[in-house]
Design an enzyme around this catalytic site. Structure first.
Site, short mmCIF file in Angstrom:
data_model
loop_
_atom_site.label_atom_id
_atom_site.label_comp_id
_atom_site.label_asym_id
_atom_site.label_seq_id
_atom_site.Cartn_x
_atom_site.Cartn_y
_atom_site.Cartn_z
N ARG A 123 -39.03 22.15 -27.63
CA ARG A 123 -38.95 23.59 -27.95
C ARG A 123 -38.98 23.82 -29.46
NH1 ARG A 123 -39.27 23.13 -23.26
NH2 ARG A 123 -38.44 24.48 -21.62
N GLU A 129 -32.29 29.05 -28.32
CA GLU A 129 -33.73 28.76 -28.22
C GLU A 129 -34.61 29.88 -28.80
OE1 GLU A 129 -36.65 28.99 -24.96
OE2 GLU A 129 -35.92 26.99 -24.48
N SER A 144 -34.76 30.55 -21.01
CA SER A 144 -33.56 29.80 -21.41
C SER A 144 -33.07 30.31 -22.75
CB SER A 144 -33.87 28.31 -21.54
OG SER A 144 -34.25 27.78 -20.31
N1 EPU Z 1 -27.47 23.85 -13.52
C1 EPU Z 1 -26.26 24.28 -13.04
N2 EPU Z 1 -25.99 25.62 -13.06
C2 EPU Z 1 -26.87 26.53 -13.54
C3 EPU Z 1 -28.11 26.09 -14.04
C4 EPU Z 1 -28.38 24.75 -14.02
O1 EPU Z 1 -25.45 23.50 -12.60
O2 EPU Z 1 -26.55 27.73 -13.53
C5 EPU Z 1 -27.76 22.41 -13.51
C6 EPU Z 1 -28.34 21.95 -12.19
O3 EPU Z 1 -27.80 20.71 -11.89
C7 EPU Z 1 -29.81 21.78 -12.46
C8 EPU Z 1 -29.81 21.39 -13.94
O4 EPU Z 1 -28.70 22.09 -14.50
O5 EPU Z 1 -30.35 20.79 -11.66
C9 EPU Z 1 -31.06 21.77 -14.65
O6 EPU Z 1 -31.42 23.13 -14.37
P1 EPU Z 1 -32.95 23.57 -14.25
O7 EPU Z 1 -33.71 22.62 -13.43
O8 EPU Z 1 -32.99 25.01 -13.85
O9 EPU Z 1 -33.52 23.40 -15.72
P2 EPU Z 1 -32.88 23.73 -17.14
O10 EPU Z 1 -32.57 22.44 -17.81
O11 EPU Z 1 -31.78 24.71 -17.03
C10 EPU Z 1 -35.16 23.60 -18.40
C11 EPU Z 1 -35.94 24.43 -19.35
C12 EPU Z 1 -36.64 25.57 -18.62
C13 EPU Z 1 -37.57 24.95 -17.59
C14 EPU Z 1 -36.75 24.06 -16.65
C15 EPU Z 1 -37.65 23.28 -15.72
C16 EPU Z 1 -34.84 24.28 -21.49
C17 EPU Z 1 -34.00 24.96 -22.52
N3 EPU Z 1 -35.08 24.97 -20.39
O12 EPU Z 1 -34.12 24.42 -17.87
O13 EPU Z 1 -37.42 26.28 -19.56
O14 EPU Z 1 -38.24 25.94 -16.85
O15 EPU Z 1 -36.01 23.08 -17.41
O16 EPU Z 1 -38.31 22.28 -16.44
O17 EPU Z 1 -35.29 23.16 -21.71
C18 EPU Z 1 -37.31 28.07 -21.14
O18 EPU Z 1 -37.39 27.23 -22.03
O19 EPU Z 1 -37.24 29.30 -21.39
C19 EPU Z 1 -37.26 27.63 -19.75
C20 EPU Z 1 -37.04 28.48 -18.74
#
Ligand code: EPU
Length: 338
Positions: free
Chosen positions: A166, A334, A238
């Site tokens: 990012r 971010e 995010s």
């Molecule tokens: N989780 C929770 N509670 C929540 C949200 C997440 O427990 O409310 C835990 C879950 O275990 C889940 C893990 O966190 O499995 C990861 O969550 P998720 O798969 O939704 O991905 P993320 O790490 O929260 C990142 C990116 C997203 C991207 C997704 C999928 C960043 C900052 N964000 O989110 O990107 O779509 O992975 O690859 O790296 C963005 O940058 O705007 C964005 C949406």
């Protein structure tokens, strides 16, 4: 070339959080010539300038006492190929998701994991958009930009963009200095699916050899289920980066918090799921005024209507404090702030 200078311009339709900020002036930039002309336009030469694409990664906390340059340069074309890949170019003002769909319609896979990300093609390199195990930087060939102070046309290759998680040159030393006018992508002929991300694999429901369209559809379904549509509920995706900590810090944290969600990195460090950290602090669904933590994804802050950018930042600060106090982990924002 004469460019129309608009006064007292509402940015409401130009930021996905839906904040009602105004710019003293605005200009629509619809061609490379217009981008070059802005640099020599005496009316705006000494004014602060804000380049806006889809406004999907910005928190507007105040009115802008300068000129908003709204990039609408269009065009999508295949510009060449070699043995390994097709080269496709899109104008910076093209909608990102429509561009991804168009590449698949051309029979050129490679961007499908990045379906449905809000914003424009020109904004994609700035924060090196990524999702579901793919970052844009991996498919990037070069971009064309105009330097705002001189009007010089400059090409940036992948090294010059200094992509990180990012992150890029355009968020650091290059911040505010360039208007990206088009981006060229290298889409591999020897395509292989990337469908290991748990949510995507689940949506594919065990399909043995998903094609790019199947992955595109799965990603769209996962995003629709978890992430709010900014047209319905304002947000900027995010709100924090997933923090990366040392192996040592991770072991100490894991001993105290065995449930911590983590992803080991190639360099030995460990990336933590910020959404999990925020969720554990009890923030999901809670907020301050109209600003709240999304009830299905704690990493996304939303505007329930009438929130200001300042309230969102206040909420973000409260979250940062709680996560630091409980986990000893610093969250970094971010989106960019104005
Ligand atoms: N989780 C929770 N509670 C929540 C949200 C997440 O427990 O409310 C835990 C879950 O275990 C889940 C893990 O966190 O499995 C990861 O969550 P998720 O798969 O939704 O991905 P993320 O790490 O929260 C990142 C990116 C997203 C991207 C997704 C999928 C960043 C900052 N964000 O989110 O990107 O779509 O992975 O690859 O790296 C963005 O940058 O705007 C964005 C949406």
């Amino acid at each position: 070339m004469s460019l129309q200078l608009l006064s007292d311009f509402s940015l409401l339709a130009h930021n996905t959080f839906g904040f009602d900020a105004r710019a003293r002036y605005a200009m629509h930039i619809d061609s490379v010539d217009a981008a070059v002309a802005t640099a020599t336009d005496a009316r705006i030469a000494n004014m602060p300038q804000l380049v806006l694409g889809g406004g999907s990664n910005i928190v507007l906390t105040r009115d802008f006492d300068g000129v908003a340059l709204i990039v609408g340069i269009r065009g999508k074309r295949v510009i060449g190929e070699d043995g390994d890949a097709w080269l496709v170019e899109a104008g910076a003002g093209e909608n990102w998701h429509d561009f991804v769909a168009w590449t698949l319609a051309q029979g050129m896979p490679g961007l499908e994991n990045l379906a449905l990300i809000p914003g424009t093609v020109g904004a994609a390199p700035i924060q090196n958009i990524g999702a579901y195990a793919l970052e844009m930087g991996e498919r990037f060939e070069r971009l064309n930009a105009v330097e705002l102070t001189t009007g010089a046309q400059v090409a940036f290759d992948r090294a010059a963009c200094a992509f990180g998680y990012r992150d890029s040159f355009f968020k650091r030393a290059g911040r505010g200095r360039f208007m990206i006018t088009s981006v060229v992508f290298r889409l591999p002929k020897a395509w292989t699916p990337r469908a290991d991300y748990a949510d995507v694999a689940r949506a594919l429901d065990g399909a043995a050899k998903p094609d790019a369209q199947a992955i595109f559809d799965a990603v769209v379904a996962v995003r629709r289920a978890k992430l709010p549509d900014w047209k319905v509920l304002g947000n900027a995706g995010s709100f924090f980066k997933n923090p990366v900590v040392s192996a040592q810090a991770f072991e100490a944290l894991k001993a105290r918090e065995p449930g911590v969600v983590s992803y080991p990195q190639a360099d030995g460090q460990v990336k933590l799921a910020a959404g999990w950290l925020i969720d554990q602090c009890g923030w999901k669904g809670r907020g301050i005024g109209g600003a709240a933590v999304h009830d299905r994804q704690a990493l996304v802050l939303v505007n329930h209507g009438g929130a200001t950018g300042a309230q969102v930042l206040e909420l973000a600060e409260a979250i940062r404090r709680d996560v630091l106090a409980r986990f000893d982990v610093e969250l970094e924002m971010e989106p960019v702030t104005l």
